[in-house]
Design a protein around this motif. Structure first.
Motif, PDB file in Angstrom:
ATOM      1  N   LEU A  13      24.343   4.399 -42.300  1.00 10.36           N
ATOM      2  CA  LEU A  13      25.289   5.130 -41.467  1.00 10.36           C
ATOM      3  C   LEU A  13      25.128   6.635 -41.624  1.00 10.36           C
ATOM      4  CD1 LEU A  13      27.741   5.222 -39.584  1.00 10.36           C
ATOM      5  CD2 LEU A  13      29.210   4.999 -41.605  1.00 10.36           C
ATOM      6  N   GLY A  14      24.900   7.107 -42.834  1.00  7.99           N
ATOM      7  CA  GLY A  14      24.752   8.542 -43.042  1.00  7.99           C
ATOM      8  C   GLY A  14      23.603   9.129 -42.257  1.00  7.99           C
ATOM      9  N   LEU A  15      22.464   8.448 -42.257  1.00  6.39           N
ATOM     10  CA  LEU A  15      21.309   8.924 -41.502  1.00  6.39           C
ATOM     11  C   LEU A  15      21.573   8.852 -40.003  1.00  6.39           C
ATOM     12  CD1 LEU A  15      18.412   9.923 -41.358  1.00  6.39           C
ATOM     13  CD2 LEU A  15      17.635   7.551 -41.617  1.00  6.39           C
ATOM     14  N   ALA A  16      22.213   7.769 -39.550  1.00  6.42           N
ATOM     15  CA  ALA A  16      22.542   7.653 -38.126  1.00  6.42           C
ATOM     16  C   ALA A  16      23.475   8.782 -37.690  1.00  6.42           C
ATOM     17  CB  ALA A  16      23.178   6.290 -37.848  1.00  6.42           C
ATOM     18  N   LEU A  17      24.464   9.100 -38.520  1.00  9.46           N
ATOM     19  CA  LEU A  17      25.370  10.196 -38.193  1.00  9.46           C
ATOM     20  C   LEU A  17      24.644  11.534 -38.181  1.00  9.46           C
ATOM     21  CD1 LEU A  17      28.567   9.223 -40.225  1.00  9.46           C
ATOM     22  CD2 LEU A  17      28.283   9.205 -37.743  1.00  9.46           C
ATOM     23  N   ALA A  18      23.704  11.703 -39.098  1.00 12.83           N
ATOM     24  CA  ALA A  18      22.933  12.951 -39.118  1.00 12.83           C
ATOM     25  C   ALA A  18      22.196  13.138 -37.798  1.00 12.83           C
ATOM     26  CB  ALA A  18      21.958  12.939 -40.289  1.00 12.83           C
ATOM     27  N   HIS A  19      21.579  12.064 -37.293  1.00 10.49           N
ATOM     28  CA  HIS A  19      20.893  12.159 -36.001  1.00 10.49           C
ATOM     29  C   HIS A  19      21.886  12.453 -34.876  1.00 10.49           C
ATOM     30  CE1 HIS A  19      16.665  11.081 -36.685  1.00 10.49           C
ATOM     31  NE2 HIS A  19      17.105  10.379 -37.717  1.00 10.49           N
ATOM     32  N   GLY A  20      23.016  11.771 -34.889  1.00 10.25           N
ATOM     33  CA  GLY A  20      23.992  11.966 -33.828  1.00 10.25           C
ATOM     34  C   GLY A  20      24.564  13.367 -33.800  1.00 10.25           C
ATOM     35  N   LEU A  21      24.897  13.901 -34.965  1.00 11.39           N
ATOM     36  CA  LEU A  21      25.466  15.246 -35.011  1.00 11.39           C
ATOM     37  C   LEU A  21      24.411  16.308 -34.719  1.00 11.39           C
ATOM     38  CD1 LEU A  21      28.001  15.120 -37.988  1.00 11.39           C
ATOM     39  CD2 LEU A  21      28.384  14.754 -35.552  1.00 11.39           C
ATOM     40  N   SER A  22      23.191  16.088 -35.198  1.00  9.41           N
ATOM     41  CA  SER A  22      22.122  17.036 -34.888  1.00  9.41           C
ATOM     42  C   SER A  22      21.884  17.093 -33.384  1.00  9.41           C
ATOM     43  CB  SER A  22      20.844  16.626 -35.616  1.00  9.41           C
ATOM     44  OG  SER A  22      19.796  17.539 -35.368  1.00  9.41           O
ATOM     45  N   ASP A  23      21.864  15.941 -32.744  1.00 10.94           N
ATOM     46  CA  ASP A  23      21.686  15.903 -31.285  1.00 10.94           C
ATOM     47  C   ASP A  23      22.846  16.581 -30.559  1.00 10.94           C
ATOM     48  OD1 ASP A  23      19.337  14.516 -31.636  1.00 10.94           O
ATOM     49  OD2 ASP A  23      20.197  12.546 -31.193  1.00 10.94           O
ATOM     50  N   ALA A  24      24.033  16.564 -31.193  1.00 14.95           N
ATOM     51  CA  ALA A  24      25.211  17.186 -30.580  1.00 14.95           C
ATOM     52  C   ALA A  24      25.331  18.671 -30.899  1.00 14.95           C
ATOM     53  CB  ALA A  24      26.476  16.455 -31.041  1.00 14.95           C
ATOM     54  N   GLY A  25      24.344  19.218 -31.608  1.00 13.66           N
ATOM     55  CA  GLY A  25      24.327  20.652 -31.833  1.00 13.66           C
ATOM     56  C   GLY A  25      24.876  21.121 -33.162  1.00 13.66           C
ATOM     57  N   TRP A  26      24.997  20.225 -34.125  1.00 16.01           N
ATOM     58  CA  TRP A  26      25.504  20.603 -35.443  1.00 16.01           C
ATOM     59  C   TRP A  26      24.359  21.006 -36.365  1.00 16.01           C
ATOM     60  CZ3 TRP A  26      30.623  19.736 -37.612  1.00 16.01           C
ATOM     61  CH2 TRP A  26      31.565  19.311 -36.656  1.00 16.01           C
ATOM     62  N   SER A  27      24.657  21.972 -37.247  1.00 11.92           N
ATOM     63  CA  SER A  27      23.808  22.235 -38.402  1.00 11.92           C
ATOM     64  C   SER A  27      24.273  21.321 -39.531  1.00 11.92           C
ATOM     65  CB  SER A  27      23.925  23.699 -38.844  1.00 11.92           C
ATOM     66  OG  SER A  27      23.515  24.569 -37.810  1.00 11.92           O
ATOM     67  N   LEU A  28      23.333  20.908 -40.395  1.00  2.43           N
ATOM     68  CA  LEU A  28      23.646  19.869 -41.353  1.00  2.43           C
ATOM     69  C   LEU A  28      23.244  20.229 -42.775  1.00  2.43           C
ATOM     70  CD1 LEU A  28      22.324  16.775 -39.335  1.00  2.43           C
ATOM     71  CD2 LEU A  28      24.673  17.644 -39.413  1.00  2.43           C
ATOM     72  N   VAL A  29      24.081  19.792 -43.705  1.00  2.00           N
ATOM     73  CA  VAL A  29      23.724  19.733 -45.118  1.00  2.00           C
ATOM     74  C   VAL A  29      23.747  18.257 -45.497  1.00  2.00           C
ATOM     75  CG1 VAL A  29      24.363  20.357 -47.473  1.00  2.00           C
ATOM     76  CG2 VAL A  29      24.695  22.004 -45.608  1.00  2.00           C
ATOM     77  N   LEU A  30      22.601  17.753 -45.913  1.00  2.80           N
ATOM     78  CA  LEU A  30      22.464  16.327 -46.188  1.00  2.80           C
ATOM     79  C   LEU A  30      22.326  16.079 -47.678  1.00  2.80           C
ATOM     80  CD1 LEU A  30      19.920  15.318 -43.396  1.00  2.80           C
ATOM     81  CD2 LEU A  30      22.417  15.468 -43.274  1.00  2.80           C
ATOM     82  N   ASP A  31      22.997  15.036 -48.143  1.00  5.52           N
ATOM     83  CA  ASP A  31      22.981  14.648 -49.552  1.00  5.52           C
ATOM     84  C   ASP A  31      22.477  13.220 -49.690  1.00  5.52           C
ATOM     85  OD1 ASP A  31      24.428  14.061 -52.407  1.00  5.52           O
ATOM     86  OD2 ASP A  31      25.085  12.598 -50.914  1.00  5.52           O
ATOM     87  N   VAL A 203      27.793   5.618 -33.758  1.00  8.43           N
ATOM     88  CA  VAL A 203      27.689   7.083 -33.758  1.00  8.43           C
ATOM     89  C   VAL A 203      28.426   7.720 -32.582  1.00  8.43           C
ATOM     90  CG1 VAL A 203      26.074   9.016 -33.547  1.00  8.43           C
ATOM     91  CG2 VAL A 203      25.618   7.165 -35.170  1.00  8.43           C
ATOM     92  N   PRO A 204      28.321   7.202 -31.341  1.00  6.64           N
ATOM     93  CA  PRO A 204      29.071   7.824 -30.241  1.00  6.64           C
ATOM     94  C   PRO A 204      30.572   7.886 -30.507  1.00  6.64           C
ATOM     95  CG  PRO A 204      27.416   6.346 -29.364  1.00  6.64           C
ATOM     96  CD  PRO A 204      27.429   6.119 -30.844  1.00  6.64           C
ATOM     97  N   ALA A 205      31.120   6.882 -31.184  1.00  3.07           N
ATOM     98  CA  ALA A 205      32.553   6.898 -31.494  1.00  3.07           C
ATOM     99  C   ALA A 205      32.881   8.009 -32.484  1.00  3.07           C
ATOM    100  CB  ALA A 205      32.985   5.541 -32.035  1.00  3.07           C
ATOM    101  N   TYR A 206      32.003   8.248 -33.438  1.00  5.89           N
ATOM    102  CA  TYR A 206      32.206   9.360 -34.373  1.00  5.89           C
ATOM    103  C   TYR A 206      32.152  10.701 -33.641  1.00  5.89           C
ATOM    104  CZ  TYR A 206      32.024   6.860 -38.869  1.00  5.89           C
ATOM    105  OH  TYR A 206      32.301   6.069 -39.955  1.00  5.89           O
ATOM    106  N   VAL A 207      31.165  10.865 -32.777  1.00  5.52           N
ATOM    107  CA  VAL A 207      31.032  12.123 -32.031  1.00  5.52           C
ATOM    108  C   VAL A 207      32.264  12.342 -31.150  1.00  5.52           C
ATOM    109  CG1 VAL A 207      29.677  13.360 -30.305  1.00  5.52           C
ATOM    110  CG2 VAL A 207      28.513  12.065 -32.109  1.00  5.52           C
TER     111      VAL A 207
END
Length: 221
Positions: A13-31, A203-207
Motif C-alpha cells: 500500500l505504501g508504494l501504491a500511495l507513493a505512485h498515486g500522490l506523485s501522479d497527483a503532484g505531491w513531493s514525497l519523503v519515503l521511508d 489509491v483513488p479513494a485516498y487521493v
C-alpha cells in the motif's frame, strides 16, 4: 507542491500511495527499512522524492524524515503506513509470545505516535493532515488477530484523541480493507489470497480523501 511523508513505502500500500500522490503532484519523503528496495521504489517516481531508509522505532530516523520534508518545503501530510504483523502463523492470545507482542506495539503504536509528534508542529503550521492506516481487525474479534488487532485498536484511539486535542489538524484513521500484500499473505501462509484486491485499487479513494478533506474520523474504503 504539497509534501507527504509515507512510511513503509517500498512495497504494498505504501508504494501504491507513493505512485498515486506523485501522479497527483505531491513531493514525497519515503521511508522503509530496506535501503535497496526503497531506492528502487523512489527511482520509479517522477516527482521530487527523498528516500530515507531506516526504522521508525529509531528517534534519529524519525527526525531525519521530518527534516527531509522540511527541505522540500515542509510536510503537509503524514501517512503512518509502516507496520508489522507479528508472529506468523498468527497465534492465539493464550500462546502469544510477549516479546512479539511488544514489537507489534512498538512499531504499530508507539513509533507511529512518536513520528506524529515529531512532525506535528510543521503539520499544524501548514494546515496539514495525518493518516493512520488501520484494519477491520481493530474492531472485529477475529481469532488469531489479537496482537495486531489490539495494536490497531490502540492506534485508532490515538487518532481520535489527537483529532480532539488538535482540531486544526485533519486526522483520518483509514481502513483500506483486505489487500493483496506481503503482510496479508504472511497472515495466511500457504493460502491463496488472489481474491483480495491489489493496493492500487484503493489509491483513488485516498487521493479523493486528501482532495475533499472531510472532518477527522474513521474512513472505510
Amino acid at each position: 507542491m504539497p509534501v507527504a511523508i509515507i512510511t513503509g513505502a517500498s512495497r504494498g500500500l505504501g508504494l501504491a500511495l507513493a505512485h498515486g500522490l506523485s501522479d497527483a503532484g505531491w513531493s514525497l519523503v519515503l521511508d522503509a527499512r530496506g535501503a535497496e528496495d526503497l531506492a528502487a521504489a523512489a527511482e520509479q517516481l517522477p516527482g521530487p522524492v527523498r528516500a530515507v531508509a531506516g526504522d521508525i522505532t529509531d528517534a534519529g530516523h524519525r527526525a531525519d524524515l521530518v527534516a527531509a520534508a522540511a527541505e522540500l518545503g515542509g510536510p503537509d501530510l503524514l501517512v503512518n503506513n509502516a507496520g508489522v504483523l507479528g508472529p506468523s502463523p498468527l497465534p492465539a492470545l493464550s500462546d502469544f509470545p510477549l516479546d512479539g507482542l511488544r514489537e507489534v506495539y512498538e512499531v504499530n503504536v508507539l513509533a507511529q505516535l512518536a513520528l506524529t509528534q515529531e512532525a506535528l508542529p510543521a503539520l499544524v503550521d501548514r494546515d496539514g493532515a495525518v493518516v493512520f492506516v488501520t484494519s477491520d481487525a481493530a474492531v472485529e474479534p477475529y481469532p488469531g488477530w489479537g496482537g495486531y488487532g489490539s495494536a490497531k485498536a490502540a492506534l485508532e484511539q490515538i487518532g481520535k484523541v489527537l483529532a480532539a486535542e488538535v482540531p486544526a489538524l485533519r486526522v483520518w484513521v483509514v481502513d483500506p480493507g483486505d489487500l493483496r500484500t506481503k503482510m496479508h499473505q504472511d497472515a495466511f501462509p500457504g493460502e491463496d489470497i488472489s481474491d483480495r484486491q491489489l493496493p492500487e485499487a484503493v489509491v483513488p479513494a485516498y487521493v479523493k480523501l486528501l482532495t475533499e478533506r472531510p472532518e477527522s474520523g474513521r474512513v472505510r474504503l
